[in-house]
Design a protein around this motif. Structure first.
Motif, PDB file in Angstrom:
ATOM      1  N   THR A  13       0.840  -1.197   0.000  1.00  0.00           N
ATOM      2  CA  THR A  13       0.000   0.000   0.000  1.00  0.00           C
ATOM      3  C   THR A  13       0.876   1.248   0.000  1.00  0.00           C
ATOM      4  O   THR A  13       0.640   2.188  -0.763  1.00  0.00           O
ATOM      5  N   ALA A  14       1.909   1.245   0.833  1.00  0.00           N
ATOM      6  CA  ALA A  14       2.828   2.386   0.892  1.00  0.00           C
ATOM      7  C   ALA A  14       3.595   2.533  -0.419  1.00  0.00           C
ATOM      8  O   ALA A  14       3.768   3.653  -0.917  1.00  0.00           O
ATOM      9  N   PHE A  15       4.053   1.414  -1.000  1.00  0.00           N
ATOM     10  CA  PHE A  15       4.802   1.470  -2.256  1.00  0.00           C
ATOM     11  C   PHE A  15       3.961   2.090  -3.356  1.00  0.00           C
ATOM     12  O   PHE A  15       4.432   2.933  -4.111  1.00  0.00           O
ATOM     13  N   SER A  16       2.699   1.639  -3.471  1.00  0.00           N
ATOM     14  CA  SER A  16       1.868   2.113  -4.576  1.00  0.00           C
ATOM     15  C   SER A  16       1.534   3.598  -4.436  1.00  0.00           C
ATOM     16  O   SER A  16       1.401   4.296  -5.432  1.00  0.00           O
ATOM     17  N   SER A  17       1.434   4.099  -3.204  1.00  0.00           N
ATOM     18  CA  SER A  17       1.137   5.522  -3.043  1.00  0.00           C
ATOM     19  C   SER A  17       2.394   6.387  -3.096  1.00  0.00           C
ATOM     20  O   SER A  17       2.350   7.515  -3.572  1.00  0.00           O
ATOM     21  N   ALA A  18       3.518   5.889  -2.620  1.00  0.00           N
ATOM     22  CA  ALA A  18       4.754   6.678  -2.576  1.00  0.00           C
ATOM     23  C   ALA A  18       5.583   6.555  -3.847  1.00  0.00           C
ATOM     24  O   ALA A  18       6.374   7.430  -4.159  1.00  0.00           O
ATOM     25  N   GLY A  19       5.436   5.460  -4.570  1.00  0.00           N
ATOM     26  CA  GLY A  19       6.236   5.218  -5.755  1.00  0.00           C
ATOM     27  C   GLY A  19       7.331   4.198  -5.480  1.00  0.00           C
ATOM     28  O   GLY A  19       7.975   4.243  -4.440  1.00  0.00           O
ATOM     29  N   PHE A  20       7.503   3.268  -6.390  1.00  0.00           N
ATOM     30  CA  PHE A  20       8.443   2.158  -6.255  1.00  0.00           C
ATOM     31  C   PHE A  20       9.311   2.150  -7.497  1.00  0.00           C
ATOM     32  O   PHE A  20       8.800   2.084  -8.612  1.00  0.00           O
TER      33      PHE A  20
END
Length: 121
Positions: free
Chosen positions: A60-67
């Motif tokens: 969830t954090a990756f998809s909102s922050a960018g990976f």
């Protein structure tokens, strides 16, 4: 030499992380796989339910922050990956595989951070 594409599996892992696709990510792991994470103190997770509890909030954090994929390299007995979250936090992950072509073990740790951005660990 394995008869499966270890690099391809890690690329699929990266794609699942970028998409926030927990089911696909977990399907890449062996049933009794282990993730060892030293990013916020040494912690270990084993088996699908523990990996789901570990990866769910992170995806969830990756998809909102960018990976971002920074580096991917074959190494003896596996693949090493460096990725970034939010364009600055860099993580190093080492993948080892089962004979069946599933991720058997992942070790993640903070990677050397960009000097101008500092470490956000």
């Amino acid at each position: 030499m394995s008869d499966f594409d270890q690099m391809g599996i890690v690329v699929d892992w990266v794609d699942a992380c970028r998409k926030g696709d927990l089911r696909t990510l977990l399907d890449l792991y062996a049933d009794d796989a282990q993730v060892e994470c030293t990013c916020n103190g040494a912690q270990s997770y084993r088996g699908r339910s523990e990996l789901e509890a570990y990866w769910g909030p992170r995806l969830t954090a990756f998809s909102s922050a960018g990976f971002g994929l920074e580096e991917i390299n074959p190494v003896p007995n596996g693949v090493d990956l460096e990725y970034s979250v939010a364009g600055s936090l860099r993580i190093h992950a080492s993948f080892r595989f089962s004979a069946e072509g599933k991720i058997d073990r992942t070790l993640c740790e903070p990677a050397r951070q960009n000097a101008h951005k500092g470490c956000v660990c």
